[in-house]
Design a protein around this motif. Sequence first.
Motif, PDB file in Angstrom:
ATOM      1  N   LEU A 234     -34.202 -77.576  48.465  1.00 39.93           N
ATOM      2  CA  LEU A 234     -33.578 -76.504  49.246  1.00 39.93           C
ATOM      3  C   LEU A 234     -33.595 -75.161  48.522  1.00 39.93           C
ATOM      4  O   LEU A 234     -33.547 -74.105  49.150  1.00 39.93           O
ATOM      5  CB  LEU A 234     -32.124 -76.873  49.564  1.00 39.93           C
ATOM      6  CG  LEU A 234     -31.881 -77.918  50.655  1.00 39.93           C
ATOM      7  CD1 LEU A 234     -30.408 -78.282  50.694  1.00 39.93           C
ATOM      8  CD2 LEU A 234     -32.334 -77.380  52.011  1.00 39.93           C
ATOM      9  N   LYS A 238     -35.722 -69.465  47.296  1.00 42.63           N
ATOM     10  CA  LYS A 238     -34.511 -68.787  47.787  1.00 42.63           C
ATOM     11  C   LYS A 238     -34.031 -67.718  46.809  1.00 42.63           C
ATOM     12  O   LYS A 238     -34.116 -67.865  45.592  1.00 42.63           O
ATOM     13  CB  LYS A 238     -33.394 -69.818  47.987  1.00 42.63           C
ATOM     14  CG  LYS A 238     -33.679 -70.888  49.025  1.00 42.63           C
ATOM     15  CD  LYS A 238     -33.540 -70.351  50.425  1.00 42.63           C
ATOM     16  CE  LYS A 238     -33.700 -71.451  51.464  1.00 42.63           C
ATOM     17  NZ  LYS A 238     -32.614 -72.439  51.419  1.00 42.63           N
ATOM     18  N   ALA A 243     -24.206 -68.441  48.416  1.00 40.74           N
ATOM     19  CA  ALA A 243     -24.501 -69.245  49.602  1.00 40.74           C
ATOM     20  C   ALA A 243     -25.636 -70.223  49.335  1.00 40.74           C
ATOM     21  O   ALA A 243     -25.587 -71.392  49.756  1.00 40.74           O
ATOM     22  CB  ALA A 243     -24.850 -68.338  50.778  1.00 40.74           C
ATOM     23  N   THR A 244     -26.670 -69.758  48.638  1.00 40.60           N
ATOM     24  CA  THR A 244     -27.799 -70.628  48.309  1.00 40.60           C
ATOM     25  C   THR A 244     -27.355 -71.788  47.424  1.00 40.60           C
ATOM     26  O   THR A 244     -27.712 -72.946  47.656  1.00 40.60           O
ATOM     27  CB  THR A 244     -28.891 -69.813  47.582  1.00 40.60           C
ATOM     28  OG1 THR A 244     -29.396 -68.830  48.478  1.00 40.60           O
ATOM     29  CG2 THR A 244     -30.021 -70.707  47.107  1.00 40.60           C
ATOM     30  N   ASP A 246     -24.282 -72.930  47.041  1.00 38.43           N
ATOM     31  CA  ASP A 246     -23.366 -73.793  47.809  1.00 38.43           C
ATOM     32  C   ASP A 246     -24.132 -74.774  48.678  1.00 38.43           C
ATOM     33  O   ASP A 246     -23.745 -75.946  48.808  1.00 38.43           O
ATOM     34  CB  ASP A 246     -22.453 -72.937  48.690  1.00 38.43           C
ATOM     35  CG  ASP A 246     -21.319 -72.297  47.907  1.00 38.43           C
ATOM     36  OD1 ASP A 246     -21.079 -72.718  46.753  1.00 38.43           O
ATOM     37  OD2 ASP A 246     -20.685 -71.364  48.438  1.00 38.43           O
ATOM     38  N   GLU A 247     -25.211 -74.316  49.292  1.00 38.41           N
ATOM     39  CA  GLU A 247     -26.016 -75.197  50.147  1.00 38.41           C
ATOM     40  C   GLU A 247     -26.583 -76.357  49.333  1.00 38.41           C
ATOM     41  O   GLU A 247     -26.551 -77.513  49.775  1.00 38.41           O
ATOM     42  CB  GLU A 247     -27.144 -74.399  50.795  1.00 38.41           C
ATOM     43  CG  GLU A 247     -27.975 -75.217  51.778  1.00 38.41           C
ATOM     44  CD  GLU A 247     -29.119 -74.424  52.377  1.00 38.41           C
ATOM     45  OE1 GLU A 247     -29.721 -74.915  53.364  1.00 38.41           O
ATOM     46  OE2 GLU A 247     -29.424 -73.321  51.874  1.00 38.41           O
ATOM     47  N   GLN A 250     -23.762 -78.814  48.384  1.00 31.63           N
ATOM     48  CA  GLN A 250     -23.380 -79.676  49.496  1.00 31.63           C
ATOM     49  C   GLN A 250     -24.406 -80.772  49.733  1.00 31.63           C
ATOM     50  O   GLN A 250     -24.058 -81.920  50.044  1.00 31.63           O
ATOM     51  CB  GLN A 250     -23.194 -78.839  50.755  1.00 31.63           C
ATOM     52  CG  GLN A 250     -21.970 -77.923  50.702  1.00 31.63           C
ATOM     53  CD  GLN A 250     -21.944 -76.906  51.831  1.00 31.63           C
ATOM     54  OE1 GLN A 250     -22.605 -77.079  52.854  1.00 31.63           O
ATOM     55  NE2 GLN A 250     -21.186 -75.834  51.647  1.00 31.63           N
ATOM     56  N   ALA A 251     -25.678 -80.441  49.552  1.00 35.03           N
ATOM     57  CA  ALA A 251     -26.723 -81.457  49.697  1.00 35.03           C
ATOM     58  C   ALA A 251     -26.626 -82.500  48.597  1.00 35.03           C
ATOM     59  O   ALA A 251     -26.902 -83.692  48.824  1.00 35.03           O
ATOM     60  CB  ALA A 251     -28.100 -80.792  49.674  1.00 35.03           C
TER      61      ALA A 251
END
Length: 292
Positions: A234, A238, A243-244, A246-247, A250-251
Amino acid sequence: MQAFEYIAAKTVSEAVALLDEKGDQARILAGGTDLIVQAREGRRTLDWMIDIKSIPEVNVLDYDAETGLTLGAAVPCYQVYAVDAICEAYPGLVDATIIIGGTAIQGRAAVGGNLCNASPAADCIPPLIVLNATCVIAGPNGEREIPVEDFCTAPGQTVLGKSEILVSIKIPTPLQNSSSYYLRFIPRNEMDIAVVGAGAAVVLDEAKQRIVSARIALAAVAPTPLFAEEASALLAGKEISDATIDEAAQAAQAIARPISDMRGTAEQRTHLVGVLTRRALNGAIQRVRDAA
């Protein structure tokens, strides 16, 4: 402690032959910080203890800026962090070697032994995974190599077949604008087993504002240390932002399969995966920027 015979092997082929002769009742001794405790407590039965510390190949500690690091299976932790070039190139691995037990343990415990013990909470395994390390294994049919993330198969179990031994670990040279980081959460300040561990390695662009590629690995949240492959993917391409990250965190949480035990609940461990993944990524990114 059960009585056993101590044998000092002088070559890889001799160690393999001894394992082949005795089978499951023989065990390899490198540092011994896990094996001797297991034998003393009756959790491991054995007739032969095969000491490999006299074998040249398992004692190699060689770093070359062109070819990378070769780390013999019996090289103790303190030798890893004693080399400035290794500290600079592989800081995530150093993060792990300096927190395994205390100074006395680090004088005996080997990174290879930490890997072969195959604890889900092993500190050295996530850094090895994010650094793209490869295991060199010797057996009756010669040598083979596998990625570290495929080495552990269950708690205390590995891909090592009958009569096979881990000879060394190979880590490629870090790419330009890259670094790594490892940290864990423990109830005490030191010398404890990870409730959760997280490692990250990143490669940044020349401006150090965008992630070219990343690797994330977790400890103590599944039957084996985990390579968070989807979370890592992910991040590719990027721009660096909360935000990046955090994504990706979460994954990483999504693949965790923790249990509840005396050191923490499954819910707490899942939460900590997110916290530590963010910190590991930010730590690796900051190390790249600090090196500029």
